[in-house]
Each structure stands twice: as C-alpha cells, then as structure tokens.
Design an enzyme around this catalytic site. Structure first.
Site, PDB file in Angstrom:
ATOM      1  N   TYR A 128       0.863  -1.187   0.000  1.00 32.55           N
ATOM      2  CA  TYR A 128       0.000   0.000   0.000  1.00 32.55           C
ATOM      3  C   TYR A 128       0.894   1.230   0.000  1.00 32.55           C
ATOM      4  O   TYR A 128       1.814   1.338   0.815  1.00 32.55           O
ATOM      5  CB  TYR A 128      -0.889  -0.006   1.246  1.00 32.55           C
ATOM      6  CG  TYR A 128      -1.789   1.203   1.396  1.00 32.55           C
ATOM      7  CD1 TYR A 128      -1.545   2.154   2.394  1.00 32.55           C
ATOM      8  CD2 TYR A 128      -2.873   1.402   0.554  1.00 32.55           C
ATOM      9  CE1 TYR A 128      -2.377   3.254   2.548  1.00 32.55           C
ATOM     10  CE2 TYR A 128      -3.706   2.518   0.700  1.00 32.55           C
ATOM     11  CZ  TYR A 128      -3.448   3.445   1.698  1.00 32.55           C
ATOM     12  OH  TYR A 128      -4.262   4.546   1.843  1.00 32.55           O
ATOM     13  N   ASP A 168       9.290   2.467  -0.545  1.00 30.50           N
ATOM     14  CA  ASP A 168       8.295   3.167   0.274  1.00 30.50           C
ATOM     15  C   ASP A 168       8.561   2.784   1.727  1.00 30.50           C
ATOM     16  O   ASP A 168       8.139   1.723   2.178  1.00 30.50           O
ATOM     17  CB  ASP A 168       6.883   2.777  -0.168  1.00 30.50           C
ATOM     18  CG  ASP A 168       5.843   3.505   0.677  1.00 30.50           C
ATOM     19  OD1 ASP A 168       4.661   3.529   0.276  1.00 30.50           O
ATOM     20  OD2 ASP A 168       6.191   4.022   1.756  1.00 30.50           O
ATOM     21  N   LYS A 195       5.150   8.764   8.924  1.00 30.43           N
ATOM     22  CA  LYS A 195       4.882   8.166  10.231  1.00 30.43           C
ATOM     23  C   LYS A 195       5.901   8.604  11.291  1.00 30.43           C
ATOM     24  O   LYS A 195       5.817   9.725  11.793  1.00 30.43           O
ATOM     25  CB  LYS A 195       4.768   6.647  10.090  1.00 30.43           C
ATOM     26  CG  LYS A 195       3.517   6.259   9.235  1.00 30.43           C
ATOM     27  CD  LYS A 195       3.295   4.797   9.172  1.00 30.43           C
ATOM     28  CE  LYS A 195       2.251   4.443   8.132  1.00 30.43           C
ATOM     29  NZ  LYS A 195       0.887   4.359   8.672  1.00 30.43           N
TER      30      LYS A 195
HETATM   31  P1  KE4 Z   1      -0.767   8.289   4.616  1.00 28.84           P
HETATM   32  O1  KE4 Z   1      -1.255   8.996   3.390  1.00 28.84           O
HETATM   33  O2  KE4 Z   1      -1.849   7.449   5.277  1.00 28.84           O
HETATM   34  O3  KE4 Z   1      -0.042   9.204   5.606  1.00 28.84           O
HETATM   35  O4  KE4 Z   1       0.378   7.252   4.168  1.00 28.84           O
HETATM   36  C1  KE4 Z   1       0.087   6.320   3.155  1.00 28.84           C
HETATM   37  C2  KE4 Z   1       1.051   5.152   3.250  1.00 28.84           C
HETATM   38  C3  KE4 Z   1       2.081   5.071   2.338  1.00 28.84           C
HETATM   39  N1  KE4 Z   1       2.972   4.041   2.377  1.00 28.84           N
HETATM   40  C4  KE4 Z   1       2.873   3.070   3.317  1.00 28.84           C
HETATM   41  C5  KE4 Z   1       3.870   1.954   3.326  1.00 28.84           C
HETATM   42  C6  KE4 Z   1       1.829   3.118   4.289  1.00 28.84           C
HETATM   43  O5  KE4 Z   1       1.737   2.131   5.211  1.00 28.84           O
HETATM   44  C7  KE4 Z   1       0.909   4.185   4.262  1.00 28.84           C
HETATM   45  C8  KE4 Z   1      -0.228   4.293   5.260  1.00 28.84           C
HETATM   46  N2  KE4 Z   1      -0.420   3.158   6.119  1.00 28.84           N
HETATM   47  C9  KE4 Z   1      -1.773   2.941   6.617  1.00 28.84           C
HETATM   48  C10 KE4 Z   1      -1.823   1.701   7.515  1.00 28.84           C
HETATM   49  N3  KE4 Z   1      -0.844   0.717   7.268  1.00 28.84           N
HETATM   50  C11 KE4 Z   1      -2.276   4.138   7.336  1.00 28.84           C
HETATM   51  C12 KE4 Z   1      -3.477   3.905   8.198  1.00 28.84           C
HETATM   52  C13 KE4 Z   1      -4.711   4.498   7.601  1.00 28.84           C
HETATM   53  O6  KE4 Z   1      -4.902   4.378   6.357  1.00 28.84           O
HETATM   54  O7  KE4 Z   1      -5.495   5.063   8.384  1.00 28.84           O
END
Ligand code: KE4
Length: 422
Positions: free
Chosen positions: A137, A232, A260
């Site tokens: 993701y 990523d 994060k």
């Molecule tokens: P954000 O746009 O949610 O800040 O980041 C996206 C993203 C990009 N790359 C990786 C590897 C990620 O894990 C994420 C976001 N992770 C999710 C949960 N694993 C965020 C939680 C959510 O969607 O509320």
C-alpha cells in the site's frame, strides 16, 4: 453512543477506513488520550496499545520532549508559508541517516510522498509504467490503488471505483518476493517502466519480510532496465533501523518515501533520494509538486524531537522487546496447538492464524480471519489494543518494557486457553 453520532456527519463514522473495525467487527473505541504505551477510551478503559497510530508513535504517546517541541513551535506561530531553519535542520538530519537521501522534499502525508515520487520518476525517465507489488500500500493516489494492502485489503475492496481504467492500466502488479515475475515484467515492458515501487518490508498485508536477495535483486533488475527503484519506507523508515530498510538490508534505492515516525505523530512525510532526480522538482526543475502546510513548524518540531531520541541503543531495545513478544506468542501457539505464524522485523510484527508461513499477499489472504477477529476482541477484553485488521502491523514503542510485553503475552495465553478449552 459516539459511533452512531459520528456516522451522521462522517462517512462510516471515521476519517480513515481501517479505524472502523470492518476487519474484526464490533464498535470502534473512541480514544480520549494516550500515555506512553497506553491509550484510554471514552469509557475510561485503559489499554496497552499496539496500534501506535499505525506506526508513528515509536516513542509512545505524549512523549514529554515531543509535546514540549510542539508547544514551543505553536507559541511562535503555527505556519508561515515561508521557509524556516527547522526544515533545513530536519532535511540535514534525514539525509545524514537515510543512505539514498541526498535531497529531500517534505509533504504532509505518505500518500503525497508516494504520489510525488512516482510523478518524479515518470518525468526523470520519460516513461509511464509503474510496477508495484500485490498487497503493498502506497497511499490512495489513483494509480496506487491497484491490488493495494491496508484498508483496501481489510475491506476486501477489489481496488477502488473512481479510478479511470487508463490510470490503473499504467500500474502493473506482481507478487511480493517473486523475483522471476519482476524480471518477466521488466523484459516484457522493455523501456516502458518508469519505476518499481516497493515496501521493502511489507507492512500492509500484515508484516512480510523480503526473502534473502529479493531487495538486492530488485536493485540489479531496475538498474539494468533503467527504471527508478523507489523504497516506500513510510512504515520502515526510522522504525526498523536508524536508516530504515536500506540500512538494515544494505540495499540503496534511487528514491525513498518516508512518513509516520518522521513526523512524531504530526502530519509530516517526505520523499527524497538522488540529487540528480530530486532536482527535477519545481522550482529547481519542471516537475510540479507543492503543499500549503508542507514542512509545517509544529510537525517539523515533533519530527526533530523524535529523531533525536532514536539512537542505536533505542533500536537494540526495540529489537529485544519485539523478539520477547514474538517468543511469548509462539510459545502459546505451540502450547495450545493453534496453527499460526508470527512475522516480525524489529518492532513491527503480525500474527497470522491458520497458516504456516506468509511470504506474499496470496499466502496472507489464506489466514484465518474469523480466528483473528476472536483474537482481537479477546485481547481487548484483557486490556490489549491490537490493530483491528489481520492485514496490518502491530508496533512496539520504547515505552513497551518487559512488563508491557509480559502483559501482552499473558493476555494472549489467557485468550488461547479460552479459545481452545472454551
Ligand atoms: P498516509 O497517506 O496514510 O499518511 O500514508 C500512506 C502510506 C504510504 N505508504 C505506506 C507503506 C503506508 O503504510 C501508508 C499508510 N499506512 C496505513 C496503515 N498501514 C495508514 C493507516 C490508515 O490508512 O489510516
């Protein structure tokens, strides 16, 4: 009831789908505050927290020096829309820690970081195809939602309506840890692949570590194909080593996405890498990317205060706590004859039920989701707040000491006893 009230004005009652507990059923907790390794819900219950806001809180909740940094920044004004010295210092700190990062651009979310890195790679190579991995993701930008993980997997969404076929057609999806599949796609699309983007340790199908040689293989294949390699590291950056996966596995991508932990719990992410690629970004170059609150002083303050705390010793502590918890979970699986496996890298781990090993998304999808849901609620009843999805990672913080790890192991053993003996 807060959840009912929330659903009147917020779709699904949440501002991000994974928070709605669709993967485990029941009504989500509404959290009032956090302290170290614990969170408290609106009914006054205290939980040992392994969600850690999906990764950022490596120092635990409300770390005093992070809170102080945000307070001090806010007192000087929350945003200026102009450059600040703090952004230089954070960029210097990140570039000193992250092997591939010669230059860095700050943004406000991981989605923006990945979306922008992909645009940059397409401009730099003059190509359009992107290769991603099933179950990984990279945020919710249109091109990234093909066979994504995290909430897309949790909600078992086919991908997402609203993404034009033309966008999805530019994204090619291959299985994680499958080097032959990557080689075949790069051969087949000779000269058309702009970038391969990968979570070097997958955190969005549950935790899946790269097989021996997988990352170095990707490095060689992309080098030969003239494609940009993007790690990523929004989850793994500053989480599994000071320099993230590229330090832990000694493989250097061309670009990296970070987030994060970088923001210490505030909206801050970044993308960076080789100067010759990054200098294609406006205003240095022609690739447009922007953000009103990018590099926001409060988020930069929280991020800098967080990175300062993350020394070599911290990572040894996190590694020890993670290993201790894994041992406890595995001992209970064995003791009660419960089929399952724990995938862990450092202080991020996932418990998969009903499967012997998980090396890719297909194997993760075979896991027993019903038992996971019973596990989640059983742990909650025993004061432990595990991520409400079989396709996410549980995280330990520096506030998870021996006592917290023992408490989680004990709760798991009690649940297993009840699960097997009724
Ligand atoms: P954000 O746009 O949610 O800040 O980041 C996206 C993203 C990009 N790359 C990786 C590897 C990620 O894990 C994420 C976001 N992770 C999710 C949960 N694993 C965020 C939680 C959510 O969607 O509320």
């Amino acid at each position: 009831m807060l959840f009912e009230r929330a659903q009147r004005n917020i779709p699904g009652g949440v501002n991000s789908p994974v928070r709605a507990w669709k993967g485990v059923g029941g009504t989500p907790l509404f959290i009032t505050h956090g302290e170290g390794a614990h969170v408290f819900d609106a009914d006054g219950n205290r939980y040992l927290d392994f969600v850690a806001s999906w990764g950022p809180l490596i120092l635990g909740h409300a770390h005093p020096r992070v809170v102080a940094a945000v307070r001090e920044a806010a007192a000087r004004g929350t945003t200026f829309g102009a450059p600040t010295e703090g952004e230089i210092e954070l960029a210097e700190e990140v570039c000193a820690r992250v092997p591939c990062a010669e230059k860095l651009r700050l943004v406000s979310s991981g989605t923006e970081a990945a979306m922008s890195a992909v645009r940059l790679a397409r401009a730099f190579t003059g190509r359009t195809k992107i290769v991603k991995f099933d179950g990984c993701y990279h945020g919710h930008a249109d091109g990234m939602l093909a066979r994504a993980g995290s909430g897309v997997a949790t909600l078992a969404l086919p991908d997402s309506p609203g993404v034009p076929a033309g966008f999805a057609a530019e994204t090619v999806v291959v299985p994680f840890n499958d080097m032959d599949a990557v080689a075949a796609v790069l051969r087949e699309l000779q000269g058309a692949v702009a970038a391969v983007i990968v979570e070097p340790v997958c955190g969005n199908m549950g935790v899946i570590a790269p097989l021996q040689g997988f990352l170095s293989g990707l490095r060689e294949l992309t080098e030969k194909a003239g494609a940009v390699l993007i790690f990523d590291e929004v989850i793994t950056g500053f989480r599994i080593a000071a320099g993230g996966a590229q330090e832990r596995y000694q493989v250097k991508p061309d670009l990296v996405c970070l987030g994060k932990v970088l923001g210490g719990g505030l909206p801050l992410a970044a993308f960076g890498g080789k100067g010759e690629i990054m200098d294609w970004l406006a205003p240095a170059g022609p690739v447009y990317q922007a953000g009103t609150l990018a590099g926001n002083p409060l988020a930069v303050g929280a991020g800098r205060a967080t990175l300062v705390e993350l020394s070599g010793e911290t990572y040894q502590k996190l590694e020890k706590a993670g290993a201790e918890l894994q041992r406890g979970l595995e001992a209970t699986l064995a003791r009660y004859g419960i089929a399952g496996t724990v995938n862990r890298v450092g202080s991020m781990l996932t418990l998969f039920f009903g499967v012997g090993r998980v090396r890719n998304a297909d194997e993760a999808r075979q896991a027993d989701r019903e038992r996971f849901a019973r596990f989640f609620h059983g742990m909650l009843e025993r004061g432990v707040y595990w991520p409400p999805s079989p396709f996410e990672a549980a995280f330990l913080s520096v506030a998870h000491g021996r006592g917290e790890v023992a408490a989680a192991s004990d709760a798991f053993r009690e649940w297993a006893e009840h699960e097997i003996k009724g």
